[in-house]
Design a protein around this motif. Structure first.
Motif: not given
Length: 447
Positions: A368-376
């Motif tokens: 989930i933290p690795a997906s933060f960049w994509f969402v941002l």
């Protein structure tokens, strides 16, 4: 027969008396038509125009007549209309009224100030400079002028403190008020040029040259000998010249400031100090012990980065940057709301993307933290493309993330833009007020 004669004589005398009374009435009526009596409270040639406090006055403004009570005008006795002696110069005995060859539409609002007890409402069709001139002509006073600017959305700035000492005052005006004199403008121009030169030198210094390509591949640090050579490079002398100017400027402003505590706690002055301090710390650390060279290099990199804050020194001389700073300060609540919405969407969509891409073998959404960049990146509509969903469900989540991101960013932006327009309008009105006041002063000097 005698009683009949006496009765006829009585009837004759009564008829003569009635006839004489009717002629008198007709004569008086004709006189009244030819010479009508003055209206109640209006001034004539034989009576003072303001004998009664509740008299009605007629004011003719360029052909448009207004009527109001004298006690209404007496609410502001220092104004042109409120003072009987001042307005007497504009009284016309032939028409029994006061005549002003002024702006008619603006006078409606000026008369409303008397009627409402101080509410200043400028008509939209009347420009600000014309309305200000009318208010100054009718001598409405500084309090009503301040009320006018408040009604227009302008907030009166705080009263500027000035040094009591004559020499300190002169230095303070030279360093802080560029419009005070020609010398102050020259100093401000030199300061802007030095700031621009320092920023250009800071950026150009990072361009690698042939002698600066010798870098330790293992540590990524510059060779120590090159650090000594840097002190004799052109960039060092440019930096030294700029730092000397900034230091002298800061010292003079500190010596001549009216309040030392206010000066030290000012944000702009803190920025000035932060822009100067790294040079002296850098110069001191360059001569430290060789054993602490790795630590010195790390600190030097940070200090060099701090030099970029000199760009904020331009805000002292730029009205646009000052307006932008006021906009950011007034929009803190909107920025916090935007960050709050982004944080909620970040957690929701990052979780959805992680579970949607969990079955894909080559997926980069490992957590989930690795997906933060994509969402941002997706919500801010940047879209670098380094992280891409592979599964159909992941693409659906990514599409929803993009749509929600556009809506989330669009909500607080109009409020921030409205704040910017508000402060920009205030600066324009302040400039208009200063130009109008200067024009009035020049007109008074000409008279």
């Amino acid at each position: 027969m005698a009683p009949l004669r006496s009765r006829s004589a009585d009837f004759g005398r009564a008829a003569e008396m009635a006839s004489s009374q009717s002629k008198t009435l007709l004569r008086n009526g004709d006189d009244a038509l030819i010479n009508p009596s003055p209206q109640r409270g209006t001034p004539d040639s034989s009576e003072s125009p303001l004998q009664h406090s509740d008299s009605i006055l007629t004011i003719n403004v360029s052909g448009m007549r207004f009527q109001t009570f004298e006690n209404t005008l007496a609410r502001y006795p220092n104004s042109l209309l409120g003072d009987p002696n001042k307005r007497q110069h504009y009284f016309v005995p032939d028409t029994n009224e006061f005549f002003f060859d002024r702006h008619r539409t603006a006078f409606e609002s000026i008369l409303y100030i008397y009627q409402s007890g101080g509410r200043v409402k400028r008509p939209e069709i009347v420009p600000i400079d014309i309305f200000l001139r009318e208010m100054r002509f009718f001598q409405m006073g500084d309090e009503l002028l301040e009320e006018f600017w408040i009604a227009e959305g302008y907030e009166k700035p705080k009263e500027v403190m000035m040094p009591t000492n004559k020499t300190q005052r002169k230095i303070w005006e030279l360093m802080e008020f560029p419009d005070s004199s020609l010398s102050a403008r020259i100093i401000a121009f030199i300061s802007i040029a030095v700031i621009a030169l320092s920023i250009i030198s800071f950026c150009w210094e990072t361009v690698p040259s042939e002698t600066e390509k010798a870098v330790n591949a293992s540590t990524g640090e510059l060779i120590e000998d090159e650090l000594d050579e840097k002190h004799y490079s052109p960039f060092f002398w440019i930096e030294l010249t700029c730092i000397l100017w900034f230091t002298i400027e800061l010292i003079l402003r500190f010596i001549s400031c009216p309040c030392k505590v206010t000066f030290v706690t000012s944000v702009l002055n803190i920025i000035d100090f932060v822009a100067i301090a790294p040079f002296f710390v850098n110069f001191f650390l360059a001569d430290t012990n060789k054993s602490n060279s790795s630590m010195s290099f790390a600190v030097l990199r940070v200090l060099r980065l701090v030099r970029v804050f000199r760009v904020f020194k331009l805000s002292r001389h730029s009205v646009g940057l000052q307006i932008l700073g006021k906009t950011f300060r007034s929009s803190v609540q909107e920025f916090c709301l935007l960050i709050f919405f982004m944080a909620i969407a970040l957690v929701l969509f990052a979780s959805g993307m992680y579970f949607a891409e969990q079955g894909e073998p080559n997926s980069k959404f490992t957590s989930i933290p690795a997906s933060f960049w994509f969402v941002l990146v997706t919500m801010t509509t940047v879209g670098y493309g380094d992280l891409v969903p592979l599964s159909p469900f992941g693409k659906v989540v990514g599409s929803m993330c993009a749509l929600i991101g556009v809506l989330t960013l669009a909500l607080p932006v109009p409020i921030i833009v409205a704040n910017f327009k508000h402060f920009y309008r205030q600066e324009n009105r302040l400039a208009s007020m200063k130009s109008t006041a200067k024009g009035d002063e020049d007109g008074d000097d000409g008279v």
